[in-house]
Design a protein around this motif. Structure first.
Motif, PDB file in Angstrom:
ATOM      1  N   GLU A  53     -43.654   6.019 100.289  1.00 37.38           N
ATOM      2  CA  GLU A  53     -43.777   6.618  98.993  1.00 37.38           C
ATOM      3  C   GLU A  53     -43.758   8.219  99.077  1.00 37.38           C
ATOM      4  O   GLU A  53     -43.745   8.747 100.180  1.00 37.38           O
ATOM      5  CB  GLU A  53     -45.215   6.318  98.528  1.00 37.38           C
ATOM      6  N   GLY A  54     -43.687   8.871  97.889  1.00 31.82           N
ATOM      7  CA  GLY A  54     -43.955  10.417  97.966  1.00 31.82           C
ATOM      8  C   GLY A  54     -42.605  11.079  98.214  1.00 31.82           C
ATOM      9  O   GLY A  54     -42.577  12.368  98.637  1.00 31.82           O
ATOM     10  N   PHE A  55     -41.488  10.596  97.636  1.00 31.64           N
ATOM     11  CA  PHE A  55     -40.170  11.224  97.734  1.00 31.64           C
ATOM     12  C   PHE A  55     -40.065  12.401  96.815  1.00 31.64           C
ATOM     13  O   PHE A  55     -40.657  12.482  95.654  1.00 31.64           O
ATOM     14  CB  PHE A  55     -39.222  10.186  97.255  1.00 31.64           C
ATOM     15  N   LYS A  56     -39.605  13.520  97.352  1.00 28.17           N
ATOM     16  CA  LYS A  56     -39.488  14.733  96.631  1.00 28.17           C
ATOM     17  C   LYS A  56     -38.483  14.721  95.770  1.00 28.17           C
ATOM     18  O   LYS A  56     -38.169  15.280  94.607  1.00 28.17           O
ATOM     19  CB  LYS A  56     -39.116  15.906  97.709  1.00 28.17           C
ATOM     20  N   ALA A  57     -37.141  13.813  96.269  1.00 26.45           N
ATOM     21  CA  ALA A  57     -36.013  13.659  95.480  1.00 26.45           C
ATOM     22  C   ALA A  57     -35.402  12.409  96.187  1.00 26.45           C
ATOM     23  O   ALA A  57     -35.838  11.785  96.901  1.00 26.45           O
ATOM     24  CB  ALA A  57     -35.009  14.814  95.715  1.00 26.45           C
TER      25      ALA A  57
ATOM     26  N   ARG B 270     -33.045   4.598  94.064  1.00 25.27           N
ATOM     27  CA  ARG B 270     -33.128   5.690  93.031  1.00 25.27           C
ATOM     28  C   ARG B 270     -34.613   5.543  92.371  1.00 25.27           C
ATOM     29  O   ARG B 270     -35.176   6.694  91.683  1.00 25.27           O
ATOM     30  CB  ARG B 270     -32.414   5.065  91.680  1.00 25.27           C
ATOM     31  N   THR B 271     -35.432   4.861  92.632  1.00 25.76           N
ATOM     32  CA  THR B 271     -36.703   4.763  92.122  1.00 25.76           C
ATOM     33  C   THR B 271     -37.700   3.963  92.991  1.00 25.76           C
ATOM     34  O   THR B 271     -37.279   3.175  93.794  1.00 25.76           O
ATOM     35  CB  THR B 271     -36.961   4.087  90.500  1.00 25.76           C
ATOM     36  N   GLY B 272     -39.038   4.203  92.848  1.00 30.05           N
ATOM     37  CA  GLY B 272     -39.906   3.471  93.371  1.00 30.05           C
ATOM     38  C   GLY B 272     -40.486   3.476  94.954  1.00 30.05           C
ATOM     39  O   GLY B 272     -39.548   4.341  95.558  1.00 30.05           O
ATOM     40  N   ALA B 273     -41.322   2.830  95.183  1.00 34.38           N
ATOM     41  CA  ALA B 273     -41.528   2.903  96.936  1.00 34.38           C
ATOM     42  C   ALA B 273     -40.377   2.146  97.612  1.00 34.38           C
ATOM     43  O   ALA B 273     -39.645   1.341  96.841  1.00 34.38           O
ATOM     44  CB  ALA B 273     -42.883   2.152  97.189  1.00 34.38           C
ATOM     45  N   MET B 274     -40.030   2.656  98.821  1.00 33.94           N
ATOM     46  CA  MET B 274     -39.068   1.676  99.715  1.00 33.94           C
ATOM     47  C   MET B 274     -39.661   0.949 100.771  1.00 33.94           C
ATOM     48  O   MET B 274     -40.573   1.489 101.403  1.00 33.94           O
ATOM     49  CB  MET B 274     -38.241   2.686 100.251  1.00 33.94           C
ATOM     50  N   ASN B 275     -39.175  -0.230 100.657  1.00 39.19           N
ATOM     51  CA  ASN B 275     -39.836  -1.063 101.701  1.00 39.19           C
ATOM     52  C   ASN B 275     -38.829  -1.404 102.756  1.00 39.19           C
ATOM     53  O   ASN B 275     -38.036  -2.448 102.757  1.00 39.19           O
ATOM     54  CB  ASN B 275     -40.506  -2.422 101.157  1.00 39.19           C
TER      55      ASN B 275
ATOM     56  N   SER C 161     -35.716  21.143 104.093  1.00 32.16           N
ATOM     57  CA  SER C 161     -35.703  20.176 102.979  1.00 32.16           C
ATOM     58  C   SER C 161     -36.265  19.029 103.141  1.00 32.16           C
ATOM     59  O   SER C 161     -36.766  18.259 102.148  1.00 32.16           O
ATOM     60  CB  SER C 161     -34.482  20.405 102.092  1.00 32.16           C
ATOM     61  N   ASP C 162     -36.185  18.644 104.317  1.00 32.23           N
ATOM     62  CA  ASP C 162     -36.588  17.312 104.809  1.00 32.23           C
ATOM     63  C   ASP C 162     -37.968  16.903 104.723  1.00 32.23           C
ATOM     64  O   ASP C 162     -39.006  18.091 105.004  1.00 32.23           O
ATOM     65  CB  ASP C 162     -36.075  16.793 106.299  1.00 32.23           C
ATOM     66  N   GLY C 163     -38.333  15.645 104.450  1.00 29.48           N
ATOM     67  CA  GLY C 163     -39.974  15.241 104.499  1.00 29.48           C
ATOM     68  C   GLY C 163     -40.085  14.465 105.581  1.00 29.48           C
ATOM     69  O   GLY C 163     -39.113  13.757 106.266  1.00 29.48           O
ATOM     70  N   GLY C 164     -41.444  13.824 105.977  1.00 35.54           N
ATOM     71  CA  GLY C 164     -41.853  13.075 106.785  1.00 35.54           C
ATOM     72  C   GLY C 164     -43.011  12.664 106.958  1.00 35.54           C
ATOM     73  O   GLY C 164     -43.803  12.991 106.251  1.00 35.54           O
ATOM     74  N   GLY C 165     -43.183  11.699 107.842  1.00 32.65           N
ATOM     75  CA  GLY C 165     -44.528  11.142 107.729  1.00 32.65           C
ATOM     76  C   GLY C 165     -44.682  10.208 108.964  1.00 32.65           C
ATOM     77  O   GLY C 165     -43.759   9.567 109.549  1.00 32.65           O
TER      78      GLY C 165
ATOM     79  N   VAL D  26     -46.906   4.474 104.346  1.00 32.13           N
ATOM     80  CA  VAL D  26     -46.601   5.749 104.864  1.00 32.13           C
ATOM     81  C   VAL D  26     -46.063   6.781 103.697  1.00 32.13           C
ATOM     82  O   VAL D  26     -45.223   6.319 102.724  1.00 32.13           O
ATOM     83  CB  VAL D  26     -45.223   5.879 105.892  1.00 32.13           C
ATOM     84  N   VAL D  27     -46.851   7.688 103.560  1.00 35.99           N
ATOM     85  CA  VAL D  27     -46.680   8.710 102.311  1.00 35.99           C
ATOM     86  C   VAL D  27     -45.698   9.903 102.972  1.00 35.99           C
ATOM     87  O   VAL D  27     -46.381  10.401 103.999  1.00 35.99           O
ATOM     88  CB  VAL D  27     -47.913   9.414 101.624  1.00 35.99           C
ATOM     89  N   LEU D  28     -44.667  10.291 102.504  1.00 37.60           N
ATOM     90  CA  LEU D  28     -44.165  11.367 102.787  1.00 37.60           C
ATOM     91  C   LEU D  28     -44.631  12.756 102.672  1.00 37.60           C
ATOM     92  O   LEU D  28     -45.307  12.952 101.480  1.00 37.60           O
ATOM     93  CB  LEU D  28     -42.409  11.374 102.288  1.00 37.60           C
ATOM     94  N   ASN D  29     -44.327  13.813 103.569  1.00 42.52           N
ATOM     95  CA  ASN D  29     -44.890  14.974 103.163  1.00 42.52           C
ATOM     96  C   ASN D  29     -43.779  16.033 103.582  1.00 42.52           C
ATOM     97  O   ASN D  29     -42.780  15.910 104.547  1.00 42.52           O
ATOM     98  CB  ASN D  29     -45.893  15.323 104.235  1.00 42.52           C
ATOM     99  N   TYR D  30     -43.626  17.090 102.774  1.00 34.56           N
ATOM    100  CA  TYR D  30     -42.746  18.162 102.689  1.00 34.56           C
ATOM    101  C   TYR D  30     -43.209  19.547 102.965  1.00 34.56           C
ATOM    102  O   TYR D  30     -44.497  19.771 102.669  1.00 34.56           O
ATOM    103  CB  TYR D  30     -41.940  18.115 101.458  1.00 34.56           C
ATOM    104  N   VAL D  31     -42.429  20.429 103.630  1.00 34.16           N
ATOM    105  CA  VAL D  31     -42.651  21.550 103.756  1.00 34.16           C
ATOM    106  C   VAL D  31     -42.827  22.517 102.197  1.00 34.16           C
ATOM    107  O   VAL D  31     -41.993  22.338 101.678  1.00 34.16           O
ATOM    108  CB  VAL D  31     -41.968  22.555 104.641  1.00 34.16           C
ATOM    109  N   GLN D  32     -44.087  23.117 102.170  1.00 28.69           N
ATOM    110  CA  GLN D  32     -44.244  23.791 100.838  1.00 28.69           C
ATOM    111  C   GLN D  32     -44.180  25.196 100.946  1.00 28.69           C
ATOM    112  O   GLN D  32     -44.521  25.757 102.276  1.00 28.69           O
ATOM    113  CB  GLN D  32     -45.842  23.210 100.209  1.00 28.69           C
TER     114      GLN D  32
END
Length: 168
Positions: free
Chosen positions: A50-54, A87-92, A120-124, A160-166
């Motif tokens: 979860e936690g997708f920026k896009a 397109r939407t929701g958490a990915m399993n 731009s990438d996220g990770g967790g 897992v919750v994704l995090n992105y550089v802010q």
């Protein structure tokens, strides 16, 4: 829409038989080439991300042995699963494990689908440890004790919750 007589009866029979044949959705379907292992509750990890920026790009899940010498080292992962971002929701995402044991996960959202890491990438990680910008800059690994988990003969669910550089 109203039906009467034989048309109504045929419609009701069609709806009833369709509902008996299709399973009742209880959770989002497992994704990836190993989804069947999770669907049959085999020895695997079902990673809920979860936690997708896009909602673009590719999601990569890498499974490592819970070993400080190989965790996050280049080409030391045991399994790697890549799937397009939904397109939407958490990915399993389902990742099979070679045998029951202790493992850790790294998840990366390649936002632009370039195949290369960029800002731009996220990770967790499994266990969702906090990782600072300094940790990333100096390529410090999270504490393996916070990221490891056990998998037995059945599918283990990990969140897992994704995090992105802010900023910057």
């Amino acid at each position: 829409l109203k039906f009467s007589g034989p048309a109504r009866f045929a419609t009701l029979i069609g709806v009833a038989s369709a509902s008996l044949m299709s399973p009742v959705p209880t959770a989002a379907a497992a994704l990836g080439p190993q989804a069947e292992v999770c669907d049959s509750n085999g020895s695997a990890v079902l990673v809920q991300v979860e936690g997708f920026k896009a909602r673009t790009g590719i999601l990569r899940v890498q499974l490592y042995e819970a070993n400080p010498k190989t965790f996050l080292e280049k080409k030391q992962y045991l399994q790697r699963v890549e799937v397009p971002v939904t397109r939407t929701g958490a990915m399993n995402v389902c990742v099979s494990v070679p045998r029951p044991g202790n493992y850790a996960l790294y998840v990366r959202h390649d936002l632009n689908g370039s195949g290369k890491s960029d800002r731009s990438d996220g990770g967790g990680f499994s266990g969702n440890p906090s990782v600072s910008l300094t940790d990333l800059a100096f390529k410090r690994k999270p504490d393996l004790r916070k990221t490891q988990f056990s998998v037995g003969e059945q599918t283990r669910q990990i969140h897992v919750v994704l995090n992105y550089v802010q900023g910057l």
